[in-house]
Scaffold this active site. Structure first.
Site, PDB file in Angstrom:
ATOM      1  N   HIS A   1      41.882  11.382  69.375  1.00  0.00           N
ATOM      2  CA  HIS A   1      42.703  10.239  69.769  1.00  0.00           C
ATOM      3  C   HIS A   1      43.553  10.524  71.023  1.00  0.00           C
ATOM      4  O   HIS A   1      44.332  11.454  71.058  1.00  0.00           O
ATOM      5  CB  HIS A   1      43.634   9.881  68.593  1.00  0.00           C
ATOM      6  CG  HIS A   1      44.269   8.536  68.702  1.00  0.00           C
ATOM      7  ND1 HIS A   1      44.986   7.957  67.690  1.00  0.00           N
ATOM      8  CD2 HIS A   1      44.299   7.619  69.712  1.00  0.00           C
ATOM      9  CE1 HIS A   1      45.419   6.769  68.056  1.00  0.00           C
ATOM     10  NE2 HIS A   1      45.022   6.548  69.294  1.00  0.00           N
TER      11      HIS A   1
ATOM     12  N   TYR B   1      48.813   4.995  63.730  1.00  0.00           N
ATOM     13  CA  TYR B   1      49.246   3.594  63.651  1.00  0.00           C
ATOM     14  C   TYR B   1      50.117   3.337  62.418  1.00  0.00           C
ATOM     15  O   TYR B   1      49.875   2.387  61.657  1.00  0.00           O
ATOM     16  CB  TYR B   1      48.039   2.650  63.595  1.00  0.00           C
ATOM     17  CG  TYR B   1      47.085   2.723  64.777  1.00  0.00           C
ATOM     18  CD1 TYR B   1      47.485   3.204  66.017  1.00  0.00           C
ATOM     19  CD2 TYR B   1      45.766   2.305  64.638  1.00  0.00           C
ATOM     20  CE1 TYR B   1      46.604   3.276  67.080  1.00  0.00           C
ATOM     21  CE2 TYR B   1      44.876   2.364  65.699  1.00  0.00           C
ATOM     22  CZ  TYR B   1      45.304   2.853  66.909  1.00  0.00           C
ATOM     23  OH  TYR B   1      44.422   2.913  67.960  1.00  0.00           O
TER      24      TYR B   1
HETATM   25  N1  LIG Z   1      44.173   4.724  72.131  1.00  0.00           N
HETATM   26  C1  LIG Z   1      43.359   4.052  71.360  1.00  0.00           C
HETATM   27  O1  LIG Z   1      42.501   4.639  70.717  1.00  0.00           O
HETATM   28  C2  LIG Z   1      43.497   2.551  71.275  1.00  0.00           C
HETATM   29  C3  LIG Z   1      44.336   1.892  72.169  1.00  0.00           C
HETATM   30  C4  LIG Z   1      44.394   0.505  72.095  1.00  0.00           C
HETATM   31  C5  LIG Z   1      43.670  -0.183  71.140  1.00  0.00           C
HETATM   32  N2  LIG Z   1      42.904   0.504  70.251  1.00  0.00           N
HETATM   33  C6  LIG Z   1      42.163  -0.205  69.168  1.00  0.00           C
HETATM   34  O2  LIG Z   1      41.703  -1.446  69.636  1.00  0.00           O
HETATM   35  C7  LIG Z   1      42.291  -2.499  68.882  1.00  0.00           C
HETATM   36  C8  LIG Z   1      42.504  -3.702  69.772  1.00  0.00           C
HETATM   37  O3  LIG Z   1      43.547  -3.452  70.679  1.00  0.00           O
HETATM   38  P1  LIG Z   1      44.883  -4.305  70.597  1.00  0.00           P
HETATM   39  O4  LIG Z   1      45.280  -4.400  69.178  1.00  0.00           O
HETATM   40  O5  LIG Z   1      45.812  -3.706  71.575  1.00  0.00           O
HETATM   41  O6  LIG Z   1      44.335  -5.724  71.061  1.00  0.00           O
HETATM   42  P2  LIG Z   1      44.867  -6.832  72.076  1.00  0.00           P
HETATM   43  O7  LIG Z   1      43.946  -7.964  71.915  1.00  0.00           O
HETATM   44  O8  LIG Z   1      45.040  -6.293  73.436  1.00  0.00           O
HETATM   45  O9  LIG Z   1      46.317  -7.211  71.535  1.00  0.00           O
HETATM   46  C9  LIG Z   1      46.498  -7.610  70.209  1.00  0.00           C
HETATM   47  C10 LIG Z   1      47.712  -8.526  70.084  1.00  0.00           C
HETATM   48  O10 LIG Z   1      47.513  -9.702  70.838  1.00  0.00           O
HETATM   49  C11 LIG Z   1      47.943 -10.831  70.104  1.00  0.00           C
HETATM   50  N3  LIG Z   1      46.806 -11.724  69.864  1.00  0.00           N
HETATM   51  C12 LIG Z   1      45.562 -11.406  69.486  1.00  0.00           C
HETATM   52  N4  LIG Z   1      44.778 -12.496  69.395  1.00  0.00           N
HETATM   53  C13 LIG Z   1      45.566 -13.524  69.723  1.00  0.00           C
HETATM   54  C14 LIG Z   1      45.351 -14.906  69.820  1.00  0.00           C
HETATM   55  N5  LIG Z   1      44.163 -15.440  69.569  1.00  0.00           N
HETATM   56  N6  LIG Z   1      46.381 -15.674  70.177  1.00  0.00           N
HETATM   57  C15 LIG Z   1      47.596 -15.133  70.428  1.00  0.00           C
HETATM   58  N7  LIG Z   1      47.860 -13.821  70.370  1.00  0.00           N
HETATM   59  C16 LIG Z   1      46.853 -13.028  70.024  1.00  0.00           C
HETATM   60  C17 LIG Z   1      48.499 -10.350  68.793  1.00  0.00           C
HETATM   61  O11 LIG Z   1      49.897 -10.182  68.925  1.00  0.00           O
HETATM   62  P3  LIG Z   1      50.969 -11.133  68.227  1.00  0.00           P
HETATM   63  O12 LIG Z   1      51.716 -10.229  67.322  1.00  0.00           O
HETATM   64  O13 LIG Z   1      51.740 -11.631  69.391  1.00  0.00           O
HETATM   65  O14 LIG Z   1      50.287 -12.237  67.491  1.00  0.00           O
HETATM   66  C18 LIG Z   1      47.879  -8.994  68.650  1.00  0.00           C
HETATM   67  O15 LIG Z   1      48.716  -8.129  67.928  1.00  0.00           O
HETATM   68  C19 LIG Z   1      43.548  -1.872  68.287  1.00  0.00           C
HETATM   69  O16 LIG Z   1      44.010  -2.615  67.175  1.00  0.00           O
HETATM   70  C20 LIG Z   1      43.075  -0.484  67.981  1.00  0.00           C
HETATM   71  O17 LIG Z   1      42.338  -0.509  66.776  1.00  0.00           O
HETATM   72  C21 LIG Z   1      42.807   1.859  70.308  1.00  0.00           C
END
Ligand SMILES: NC(=O)c1ccc[n+]([C@@H]2O[C@H](COP(=O)([O-])OP(=O)(O)OC[C@H]3O[C@@H](n4cnc5c(N)ncnc54)[C@H](OP(=O)(O)O)[C@@H]3O)[C@@H](O)[C@H]2O)c1
Length: 394
Positions: free
Chosen positions: A124, A60
């Site tokens: 990962h 990341y």
């Molecule tokens: N392969 C893997 O291991 C893997 C894959 C995916 C995720 N993960 C982990 O899981 C975590 C969560 O996944 P994700 O980050 O993809 O989460 P997500 O909830 O699917 O997307 C996050 C994005 O949604 C927007 N957001 C979040 N809350 C919001 C709200 N209340 N209102 C408006 N927009 C909102 C933000 O973007 P804006 O910039 O638009 O505000 C944020 O950057 C990751 O950070 C990571 O640590 C791991």
């Protein structure tokens, strides 16, 4: 590399916090300049709310460095928070699961995060490499665990059936089950495949202790802005028709006086808390256990664990407020009222799922035979201070 004193190892389900702050968002994939994000404020507010687990990865971009910087600034006691990172994915098309690289990567994460041990490390994005490589990486992570540098070992990735097959293989080949599997984008209102009973039965027979649900907004797919209007446009794997189908959900939400983000987060948190409970945690934060509004007798013994991704303090507050509703803490979006729960469930079931049509439960291709790993030399590590300190070069 200083080896920390040995501590008795508790099962992951006894120590894993139920709500985790994911920091993939501390990267250019989510933000044009993550160094200008309010990352320390986000971490500070999380700690204030007793959200005491952080998920990152060397893949990341600067995320590990920024998270480490925030933790050094805020200096909470190390035993008061739970650190999760990953190893093996280097770039979008570059993977190295060799024992040498895995060891180097973990040692570098320890330094970046300013810690003597990591609570949980995943191999990962396992679908991009062979099962033999996954086995080798898990075995090396377990060697690091036996040296006290890592406490629990798991795998993360996208195709849920591949995750189940690998969990089965690890048990069969090593006689020891995985502590954790983290899935993403498979338990959100667009795709609920992680909740399939046949899949959960496979994780159960593979002995997996915890299954975590990440990307409740499908990596930004289920937002009012959508993925086409931000940094995700260039890399998000969703095809254009799925992006468009998800955009339509924002107007359905607003017709009901709701924001798509809140509906999606609330739906995923509430449902995974229940469906994921057999693979969840018993480690409720003291703020929940001690809270007068929470009926202790009605708290389930385990609760499904969710990983949120936020870019701002306001987004953190919104997710926290929804989570409070799920566990019945007062002061949440709805104080856990069944009416609110029913309203969200009805919008999703009666309007959003029919609107998604065949895009509901759709999963894009990830890894597999079509993928070519651009890494040319396995186990090639830099001859730097990290390699020297962890004993990889004399
Ligand atoms: N392969 C893997 O291991 C893997 C894959 C995916 C995720 N993960 C982990 O899981 C975590 C969560 O996944 P994700 O980050 O993809 O989460 P997500 O909830 O699917 O997307 C996050 C994005 O949604 C927007 N957001 C979040 N809350 C919001 C709200 N209340 N209102 C408006 N927009 C909102 C933000 O973007 P804006 O910039 O638009 O505000 C944020 O950057 C990751 O950070 C990571 O640590 C791991």
């Amino acid at each position: 590399m200083t080896v920390p004193p040995a501590v008795p190892r508790k099962p992951l389900s006894q120590v894993l916090p139920p709500l985790i702050l994911g920091t993939a968002t501390f990267n250019t994939q989510y933000h044009p300049d993550p160094t200008r994000m309010p990352y320390t404020d986000v971490v500070r507010r999380a700690l204030e709310h007793n959200i005491v687990a952080f998920d990152t990865s060397p893949y990341y971009g600067p995320s590990e460095i920024l998270l480490g910087d925030a933790l050094r600034t805020l200096a909470p006691p190390r035993q008061g928070y739970f650190l999760i990172t990953k190893a093996g994915r280097i770039a979008a098309s570059e993977f190295d699961y060799s024992p040498t690289w895995i060891r180097y990567s973990v040692c570098r994460s320890l330094e970046r995060l300013g810690t003597q041990y990591l609570d949980l490390v995943y191999a990962h994005d396992v679908e991009f490499v062979s099962p033999a490589e996954v086995l080798g990486a898990v075995q090396e992570l377990r060697r690091l665990r036996d040296q006290g540098l890592v406490r629990h070992v798991g795998i993360s990735g996208y195709p849920v059936d591949v995750l189940a097959s690998l969990a089965e293989m690890i048990l069969e080949q090593t006689g020891e089950p995985l502590d954790a599997v983290m899935s993403y984008g498979h338990f959100c209102l667009q795709n609920g495949q992680l909740g399939r009973p046949d899949l959960l039965a496979r994780f159960r027979s593979a002995g997996v202790e915890c299954v975590l649900n990440a990307s409740m907004l499908g990596m930004g797919l289920l937002t009012t802005r959508g993925v086409d209007n931000g940094p995700m446009a260039s890399w998000h794997p969703a095809p254009p028709a799925l992006r468009s189908a998800c955009n339509d959900l924002a107007s359905i939400a607003s017709q009901h006086g709701e924001h798509l983000e809140e509906v999606a987060i609330r739906w995923a948190l509430a449902n995974w808390a229940r469906v994921g409970a057999p693979f969840g945690t018993a480690a409720y934060p003291s703020s929940v256990l001690a809270h007068a509004s929470v009926d202790q007798d009605r708290l389930p013994s385990r609760i499904g664990v969710s990983v949120m991704g936020v870019s701002t303090v306001d987004e953190l507050e919104e997710t926290w407020s929804s989570w409070k509703g799920v566990v019945g803490l007062t002061g949440g979006a709805d104080d856990g009222s069944p009416q609110r729960e029913d309203k969200i469930a009805a919008i999703v079931r009666d309007q959003m799922w029919p609107s998604l049509g065949s895009w509901r439960d759709y999963a894009w291709e990830s890894g597999g035979e079509a993928f070519a790993n651009l890494r040319t030399v396995e186990g090639a590590i830099p001859r730097d201070d990290v390699a020297e300190r962890c004993g990889l070069i004399p």
